[in-house]
Design a protein around this motif. Structure first.
Motif, short mmCIF file in Angstrom:
data_model
loop_
_atom_site.label_atom_id
_atom_site.label_comp_id
_atom_site.label_asym_id
_atom_site.label_seq_id
_atom_site.Cartn_x
_atom_site.Cartn_y
_atom_site.Cartn_z
N SER A 14 0.53 -8.01 -9.54
CA SER A 14 -0.63 -7.15 -10.15
C SER A 14 -0.21 -5.87 -9.60
N GLU A 15 -0.46 -4.85 -10.44
CA GLU A 15 -0.30 -3.30 -10.05
C GLU A 15 -1.93 -2.91 -10.09
N ASN A 16 -2.90 -3.39 -10.40
CA ASN A 16 -4.25 -2.79 -10.74
C ASN A 16 -5.32 -3.50 -9.91
N ASN A 17 -4.89 -3.97 -8.64
CA ASN A 17 -5.67 -4.53 -7.52
C ASN A 17 -6.51 -6.05 -8.24
N GLY A 18 -5.48 -6.71 -9.08
CA GLY A 18 -5.76 -8.06 -9.44
C GLY A 18 -6.51 -8.07 -10.74
N GLU A 19 -6.72 -6.98 -11.31
CA GLU A 19 -7.33 -7.05 -12.68
C GLU A 19 -6.85 -7.74 -13.54
N THR A 20 -5.08 -7.81 -13.77
CA THR A 20 -4.36 -8.33 -14.76
C THR A 20 -3.20 -8.88 -13.71
N TRP A 21 -2.58 -9.89 -14.24
CA TRP A 21 -1.30 -10.44 -13.50
C TRP A 21 -0.26 -10.80 -14.45
N VAL A 22 1.04 -10.56 -13.95
CA VAL A 22 2.13 -10.94 -14.91
C VAL A 22 3.09 -11.77 -13.94
N SER A 23 4.11 -12.47 -14.62
CA SER A 23 4.84 -13.22 -13.76
C SER A 23 5.83 -12.40 -13.09
N VAL B 206 0.88 -1.12 0.06
CA VAL B 206 0.06 0.06 -0.02
C VAL B 206 0.73 1.26 0.00
N ASP B 207 0.71 2.01 -1.05
CA ASP B 207 1.43 3.13 -1.28
C ASP B 207 0.49 4.37 -1.33
N ALA B 208 0.81 5.70 -0.75
CA ALA B 208 0.05 6.79 -0.87
C ALA B 208 -0.19 7.12 -2.29
N GLU B 209 0.66 6.95 -3.10
CA GLU B 209 0.81 7.52 -4.26
C GLU B 209 0.31 6.23 -5.37
N SER B 210 -0.20 5.25 -5.00
CA SER B 210 -0.66 4.13 -5.90
C SER B 210 -1.73 3.38 -5.32
N ASP B 211 -2.34 2.30 -6.02
CA ASP B 211 -3.38 1.43 -5.45
C ASP B 211 -2.64 0.14 -5.01
N GLY B 212 -1.29 0.10 -5.02
CA GLY B 212 -0.49 -0.88 -4.53
C GLY B 212 -0.01 -2.01 -5.85
N VAL B 213 0.76 -3.04 -5.06
CA VAL B 213 1.11 -4.13 -5.80
C VAL B 213 1.00 -5.25 -4.91
N MET B 214 0.13 -6.18 -5.73
CA MET B 214 -0.25 -7.45 -5.11
C MET B 214 0.61 -8.58 -5.81
N SER B 215 0.87 -9.63 -4.88
CA SER B 215 1.56 -10.78 -5.44
C SER B 215 1.04 -11.98 -4.86
N TYR B 216 1.07 -13.03 -5.50
CA TYR B 216 0.56 -14.49 -4.69
C TYR B 216 1.46 -15.44 -5.45
#
Length: 164
Positions: free
Chosen positions: A55-64, A35-45
């Motif tokens: 994902s950099e867009n709340n899980g809408e798209t995923w990259v390796s 969670v970063d004040a300037e972005s929606d955050g980065v997620m990984s699994y």
């Protein structure tokens, strides 16, 4: 405590102002969100095959993980040790005190100023707090990618992990 399956770019992002929180995901072992004040955050699994997806867009798209790291290279960070920072802070204190005693005229980002005792005291107090933070486990950078002007810090106490 931080229980990451990988630290790479996620750890660096956390260093520059975010915090990592792991939460359970429906089709994943865990999802880590920065969670970063300037972005929606980065997620990984990590999927069932051990592959890490980001994902950099709340899980809408995923990259390796490898594609994410190509697009978001990890910064090279050099960290202060307690003893190094203590020695540096003492030297700075001495130099700033000399400037205050001589009423030195210096160029700052705010223009030309006469160096005062108050300025010295304020910076010494900040340096003492940073030294205490380092003593308590906070990592403070000497440089990021060779640049000594900026500062990054990392406090593992700001990171929480929630597993499934």
């Amino acid at each position: 405590m931080f229980k990451a399956k990988w630290m790479g770019a996620l750890a660096v992002t956390a260093l520059v102002g975010g915090s990592v929180v792991s939460v359970a995901a429906a089709n994943a072992k865990s999802v880590e969100t920065i969670v970063d004040a300037e972005s929606d955050g980065v997620m990984s699994y990590t999927d069932d095959n051990g592959n890490i997806w980001c994902s950099e867009n709340n899980g809408e798209t995923w990259v390796s993980e490898s594609d994410y790291e190509k697009e978001n290279p990890v910064s090279a960070i050099e960290w202060w040790t307690y003893d190094e920072y203590k020695a540096w802070a003492e030297q700075e204190k001495s130099e700033m005190q000399k400037m205050a005693d001589e009423k030195a005229v210096v160029e700052t980002s705010e223009g030309t100023v006469v160096w005062t005792q108050e300025m010295t005291d304020e910076i010494v107090a900040e340096n003492e707090q940073t030294l205490e933070d380092i003593k308590n486990g906070v990592l403070v950078s000497k440089s990021v990618d060779g640049d000594r002007e900026g500062m990054a810090s990392y406090n593992s106490n700001d990171i929480a992990t929630i597993g499934d």
